[in-house]
Write an enzyme that holds these catalytic residues in place. Structure first.
Site, PDB file in Angstrom:
ATOM      1  N   TYR A  29     -11.516   3.484   2.974  1.00 53.09           N
ATOM      2  CA  TYR A  29     -12.603   2.737   3.627  1.00 53.09           C
ATOM      3  C   TYR A  29     -12.585   2.902   5.141  1.00 53.09           C
ATOM      4  CZ  TYR A  29      -8.667  -0.461   4.093  1.00 53.09           C
ATOM      5  OH  TYR A  29      -7.427  -0.983   4.371  1.00 53.09           O
TER       6      TYR A  29
ATOM      7  N   LEU B  50     -11.616   5.684  -2.547  1.00 49.05           N
ATOM      8  CA  LEU B  50     -10.873   4.454  -2.320  1.00 49.05           C
ATOM      9  C   LEU B  50     -10.622   4.206  -0.842  1.00 49.05           C
ATOM     10  CD1 LEU B  50     -10.519   4.573  -5.397  1.00 49.05           C
ATOM     11  CD2 LEU B  50      -8.129   3.923  -5.091  1.00 49.05           C
TER      12      LEU B  50
ATOM     13  N   THR C  89       0.830  -1.199   0.000  1.00 40.62           N
ATOM     14  CA  THR C  89       0.000   0.000   0.000  1.00 40.62           C
ATOM     15  C   THR C  89       0.864   1.249   0.000  1.00 40.62           C
ATOM     16  OG1 THR C  89      -1.946   1.025   1.017  1.00 40.62           O
ATOM     17  CG2 THR C  89      -0.270   0.171   2.517  1.00 40.62           C
TER      18      THR C  89
ATOM     19  N   GLY D 299      -5.873  12.643  -7.642  1.00 38.68           N
ATOM     20  CA  GLY D 299      -4.624  12.016  -7.221  1.00 38.68           C
ATOM     21  C   GLY D 299      -3.957  11.302  -8.375  1.00 38.68           C
TER      22      GLY D 299
ATOM     23  N   ASN E  32       0.330  -4.001  -6.077  1.00 36.28           N
ATOM     24  CA  ASN E  32      -0.278  -4.069  -4.750  1.00 36.28           C
ATOM     25  C   ASN E  32      -0.271  -5.480  -4.181  1.00 36.28           C
ATOM     26  OD1 ASN E  32      -2.491  -5.127  -6.383  1.00 36.28           O
ATOM     27  ND2 ASN E  32      -3.785  -4.778  -4.586  1.00 36.28           N
TER      28      ASN E  32
ATOM     29  N   LYS F 262       3.597   1.344  -3.768  1.00 35.94           N
ATOM     30  CA  LYS F 262       3.058   0.591  -4.902  1.00 35.94           C
ATOM     31  C   LYS F 262       3.903   0.741  -6.168  1.00 35.94           C
ATOM     32  CE  LYS F 262      -1.747   0.419  -3.385  1.00 35.94           C
ATOM     33  NZ  LYS F 262      -3.163   0.618  -3.760  1.00 35.94           N
TER      34      LYS F 262
ATOM     35  N   GLY G  32      -1.167   8.843  -7.791  1.00 33.25           N
ATOM     36  CA  GLY G  32      -0.292   7.796  -7.284  1.00 33.25           C
ATOM     37  C   GLY G  32      -0.633   6.426  -7.845  1.00 33.25           C
ATOM     38  N   GLY G  33      -0.174   5.377  -7.134  1.00 32.42           N
ATOM     39  CA  GLY G  33      -0.390   4.016  -7.600  1.00 32.42           C
ATOM     40  C   GLY G  33      -1.848   3.630  -7.704  1.00 32.42           C
TER      41      GLY G  33
ATOM     42  N   ARG H  92      -2.189  18.248  -7.578  1.00 35.22           N
ATOM     43  CA  ARG H  92      -1.625  19.571  -7.290  1.00 35.22           C
ATOM     44  C   ARG H  92      -0.580  19.955  -8.334  1.00 35.22           C
ATOM     45  NH1 ARG H  92      -3.298  21.067  -2.227  1.00 35.22           N
ATOM     46  NH2 ARG H  92      -3.968  19.381  -0.835  1.00 35.22           N
TER      47      ARG H  92
END
Length: 253
Positions: A207, A205, A61, A126, A86, A65, A128-129, A150
């Site tokens: 939780y 994503l 995580t 975002g 992952n 990743k 990222g991975g 950003r």
């Protein structure tokens, strides 16, 4: 003892250990255990592997990743396609093979969240991975999108460029950032929330918490919102399938 686990920098938000521990109990697998391995840097992965010779599989995580790639023997087509890993499979001959089950988890979860006649576009918050897995899933579903961050690279958008028109034309909003994750539950991506309507669909994503600030702001105007727990469950089951193929077999999802 067959050992499995999750690697990341900060894991106090994760339900993965609870999920797999319950799964092992349900299946009466007394020889299996799942641990959380917080690594200050990904460079500590080799030492972790040496310390835990009974590891049979790992989940990966934030923020590793993409950074875990150099430590693997090989990447499966799913990970190569997404550009992020992952799930790590341990083969019988000692190789580490990187997979991506996030894409399947998100694809199958969002498919049930959207109406069958959904014809809009999406904004992926975002880069990222997790974002990369969402991109691939949306392509599979035929949903156009922009990536918002950003400091976007290529053809992405910045948060400051999200006009009311863009928000209206992109009814599906997907948060792939960690903003809002426990314990920083007050945080959320900096989108223009005053442009949200009941026609929007917000998928987070995250939780934990169950209802993020991002989701709350959508629900407040009548939008639909969903967290990432179902995605977690789907991707975890796909990882379990990979770990339980013949350990010399480089099974692909």
């Amino acid at each position: 003892m067959r050992e499995f686990g999750l690697i990341g920098r900060t894991l106090r938000h994760s339900f993965s250990q609870t999920y797999f521990t319950q799964k092992f109990q349900n299946l009466n697998l007394e020889d299996c255990q799942y641990e959380l391995f917080e690594l200050p840097t990904v460079d500590e992965l080799p030492a972790l592997l040496s310390k835990h010779p009974n590891l049979c599989g790992l989940n990966v995580t934030i923020p590793y990743k993409e950074k875990v790639w150099p430590y693997l023997t090989k990447v499966a087509p799913s990970a190569a396609r997404v550009g992020a890993i992952n799930t790590i499979q341990f083969t019988r001959d000692g190789r580490l093979i990187g997979h991506n089950t996030d894409m399947i988890g998100f694809r199958d979860s969002v498919r049930g969240f959207l109406p069958p006649d959904f014809a809009g576009r999406a904004l992926i918050l975002g880069s990222g991975g997790g974002s990369k897995a969402v991109e691939v899933a949306l392509r599979d579903l035929g949903i156009g999108f922009w990536v918002v961050s950003r400091n976007p690279l290529g053809q992405g958008l910045t948060y400051d460029e999200l006009t009311p028109e863009i928000m209206r034309e992109h009814p599906l909003l997907i948060n792939t950032t960690p903003l809002g994750t426990f314990p920083d539950e007050h945080e959320c991506p900096p989108i223009p929330y005053d442009t949200l309507t009941s026609q929007h669909y917000l998928y987070d994503l995250i939780y934990n918490p169950r209802e993020t600030e991002f989701m709350k702001r959508g629900l407040a105007v009548g939008a639909q919102a969903k967290n990432g727990f179902e995605m977690l469950c789907i991707q975890a089951e796909e990882a379990w399938k990979i770990w339980n193929t013949e350990r010399g077999n480089e099974g692909e999802q």
